[in-house]
Scaffold this motif. Structure first.
Motif, PDB file in Angstrom:
ATOM      1  N   ASP A  40       0.864  -1.108  -0.096  1.00  0.00           N
ATOM      2  CA  ASP A  40      -0.007  -0.127   0.068  1.00  0.00           C
ATOM      3  C   ASP A  40       0.554   1.201  -0.112  1.00  0.00           C
ATOM      4  N   VAL A  43      -0.509   4.340  -2.240  1.00  0.00           N
ATOM      5  CA  VAL A  43      -1.660   4.580  -1.442  1.00  0.00           C
ATOM      6  C   VAL A  43      -1.582   5.711  -0.285  1.00  0.00           C
ATOM      7  N   GLU A  44      -0.607   4.942   0.499  1.00  0.00           N
ATOM      8  CA  GLU A  44      -0.202   5.782   1.579  1.00  0.00           C
ATOM      9  C   GLU A  44       0.465   7.291   1.462  1.00  0.00           C
ATOM     10  N   SER A  47      -2.239   9.494   0.160  1.00  0.00           N
ATOM     11  CA  SER A  47      -2.901   9.968   1.333  1.00  0.00           C
ATOM     12  C   SER A  47      -2.390  10.896   2.176  1.00  0.00           C
ATOM     13  N   LYS A  84     -12.385  10.614   0.446  1.00  0.00           N
ATOM     14  CA  LYS A  84     -11.665   9.717  -0.284  1.00  0.00           C
ATOM     15  C   LYS A  84     -11.822   9.292  -1.696  1.00  0.00           C
ATOM     16  N   LEU A  86     -10.834   9.958  -5.074  1.00  0.00           N
ATOM     17  CA  LEU A  86      -9.769  10.479  -5.786  1.00  0.00           C
ATOM     18  C   LEU A  86     -10.164  11.323  -6.957  1.00  0.00           C
TER      19      LEU A  86
END
Length: 128
Positions: A40, A43-44, A47, A84, A86
């Motif tokens: 991930d 994604v991390e 984020s 969230k 995107l």
């Protein structure tokens, strides 16, 4: 949906996002850093980017007192981030940039006119 179809949609989306200028080679570099031990990672990092961007955009909105359209766009961006979403974030971020560029141009022109008025010996008109 089959994996092959999902992969095709993924590649089409990546291509579109690159063509539209939302991503650059740094995103590819991030993807290369992702592996089985940290699946991930991208994604991390993204984020964290959104969290930091939200703070920065809020600071920009606060700093641009009177720039209502930029404030509104930043608020919408924040909402998409919280959801969230995107796609919404990317579209809204572009909208924020556009609104910022518009207000910047208008304010720069306004300030230039003020300078010209003062240089010509006049006074800045009082805003009704």
């Amino acid at each position: 949906m089959e994996v092959a179809q999902l992969q095709k949609r993924f590649l089409e989306l990546i291509s579109t996002v690159y063509q539209e200028g939302f991503l650059d080679d740094q995103f590819v570099q991030l993807q290369k850093l992702q592996d089985e031990s940290n699946p991930d990672f991208v994604v991390e990092v993204v984020s964290l980017f959104f969290e930091d961007s939200e703070k920065l955009l809020n600071n920009v909105a606060t700093a641009l007192i009177g720039a209502q359209r930029v404030k509104n766009a930043c608020g919408a961006f924040r909402n998409f981030c919280e959801e969230k979403n995107l796609d919404g974030c990317l579209k809204c971020l572009q909208h924020v940039k556009n609104e910022y560029a518009l207000v910047k141009r208008k304010l720069e022109y306004l300030f230039m006119l003020e300078q010209q008025i003062v240089a010509a010996g006049g006074m800045i008109p009082v805003i009704p």
